[in-house]
Design a protein around this motif. Structure first.
Motif, PDB file in Angstrom:
ATOM      1  N   UNK A  31      37.828  32.282  41.556  1.00 53.92           N
ATOM      2  CA  UNK A  31      39.059  32.371  40.772  1.00 53.92           C
ATOM      3  C   UNK A  31      38.770  32.230  39.285  1.00 53.92           C
ATOM      4  N   UNK A  32      37.870  31.309  38.914  1.00 55.47           N
ATOM      5  CA  UNK A  32      37.502  31.115  37.502  1.00 55.47           C
ATOM      6  C   UNK A  32      36.777  32.338  36.939  1.00 55.47           C
ATOM      7  N   UNK A  33      36.012  33.001  37.776  1.00 52.46           N
ATOM      8  CA  UNK A  33      35.272  34.191  37.340  1.00 52.46           C
ATOM      9  C   UNK A  33      36.155  35.436  37.306  1.00 52.46           C
ATOM     10  N   UNK A  34      37.365  35.340  37.794  1.00 52.90           N
ATOM     11  CA  UNK A  34      38.284  36.471  37.797  1.00 52.90           C
ATOM     12  C   UNK A  34      38.113  37.409  38.968  1.00 52.90           C
ATOM     13  N   UNK A  35      37.249  37.038  39.916  1.00 60.37           N
ATOM     14  CA  UNK A  35      37.049  37.885  41.096  1.00 60.37           C
ATOM     15  C   UNK A  35      38.314  37.880  41.960  1.00 60.37           C
ATOM     16  N   UNK A  36      38.947  36.705  42.068  1.00 63.03           N
ATOM     17  CA  UNK A  36      40.200  36.575  42.803  1.00 63.03           C
ATOM     18  C   UNK A  36      41.328  36.426  41.792  1.00 63.03           C
ATOM     19  N   UNK A  37      42.280  37.331  41.829  1.00 60.56           N
ATOM     20  CA  UNK A  37      43.399  37.299  40.886  1.00 60.56           C
ATOM     21  C   UNK A  37      44.397  36.223  41.287  1.00 60.56           C
ATOM     22  N   UNK A  38      44.853  35.440  40.305  1.00 60.76           N
ATOM     23  CA  UNK A  38      45.816  34.372  40.583  1.00 60.76           C
ATOM     24  C   UNK A  38      47.176  34.932  41.003  1.00 60.76           C
ATOM     25  N   UNK A  39      47.441  36.185  40.677  1.00 57.13           N
ATOM     26  CA  UNK A  39      48.705  36.800  41.096  1.00 57.13           C
ATOM     27  C   UNK A  39      48.697  37.152  42.582  1.00 57.13           C
ATOM     28  N   UNK A  40      47.495  37.258  43.136  1.00 61.11           N
ATOM     29  CA  UNK A  40      47.354  37.552  44.566  1.00 61.11           C
ATOM     30  C   UNK A  40      47.083  36.279  45.378  1.00 61.11           C
TER      31      UNK A  40
END
Length: 269
Positions: A31-40
């Motif tokens: 999540x911190x690396x942006x691989x997993x989007x917080x909107x999803x």
């Protein structure tokens, strides 16, 4: 010599929580690396923030998390106790009487495949929107696992033990209470543990349909969905999972205490 033994004993306890901790760390890192989007999918830190909001601000605002938990537990308690109170005696009686089993079996097998959620429109028509409707849906979700496991526990008792009791001039009542019931208890506990898990699942769906009090974990999650608070939705799901885990732990503890003795049907092994 003492140190390795102590390490061996502690290792299984540590391993129980190792995988969840690794999963959370990997999840947070991605999540911190942006691989997993917080909107999803919100990160664990964002879910903790959502949990804090639910606990101190409420969803809807002013309706705090602990009140949602209390109302949901009350609904589950009502539906669960009614289901267990009907399913266990019914399973014992049908297991004891092949004639009654033959009469009721077709009806049971027709009703059993119907999902509890399919009964929601019917429950609203019968009981309206409120506690009775939710308790009825939970009752249906809990009843069949408890009933079928109780029935299976009775049927699986070896006839030799019943015949031995009759040879010793035991009355039918004594056979029922002192042979049949104790031997079926392990299966009964399995059904009760399965039933409480299904009861939690059906509770959330039943609360989605609407409730009068404005309190309930399902209602809380549905409200958070309406305003697109995904962090609070996930936090509510985590609360449901944790409560379910604690309830199962209590059942396992009680089961271990009650079933200290050796059941009759295990004597065959």
């Amino acid at each position: 010599m003492i140190k390795p033994i102590m390490v061996k004993k502690m290792r299984p306890e540590r391993n129980r929580y190792l995988m969840p901790v690794i999963l959370i760390l990997v999840w947070q890192t991605l999540s911190c690396l942006g691989v997993i989007s917080s909107t999803r999918l919100p990160s664990p830190v964002e879910i903790l923030h959502g949990l804090r909001c639910l606990a101190f601000e409420g969803m809807p605002p002013g309706r705090l998390l602990h009140n949602h938990v209390i109302h949901s537990l009350y609904r589950v308690f009502l539906g669960y106790t009614m289901a267990v109170g009907v399913a266990i005696p019914f399973g014992l009686i049908l297991g004891w009487s092949p004639g009654l089993r033959a009469v009721f079996n077709p009806l049971i097998e027709m009703i059993r495949p119907i999902p509890p959620l399919a009964w929601i429109p019917v429950s609203i028509l019968w009981f309206g929107i409120g506690v009775k409707s939710s308790a009825f849906i939970i009752f249906l979700g809990v009843f069949f696992p408890v009933f079928l496991n109780t029935l299976s526990g009775v049927i699986s008792i070896h006839p030799m033990y019943i015949e031995a009791a009759r040879t010793l001039n035991a009355k039918e009542r004594d056979i029922f209470l002192k042979v049949l019931l104790p031997a079926a208890l392990p299966s009964v506990f399995v059904g009760m543990r399965i039933g409480v898990g299904i009861g939690w699942m059906t509770l959330v769906a039943a609360e989605f349909t609407g409730i009068k009090s404005g309190y309930g974990l399902g209602y809380m999650i549905m409200t958070a969905r309406d305003i697109q608070r995904l962090d609070e939705i996930m936090a509510g799901m985590c609360v449901i999972g944790c409560i379910g885990f604690l309830i199962d732990a209590v059942f396992r503890y009680v089961e271990a205490k009650v079933l200290k003795w050796k059941p009759v049907r295990e004597a065959r092994k």
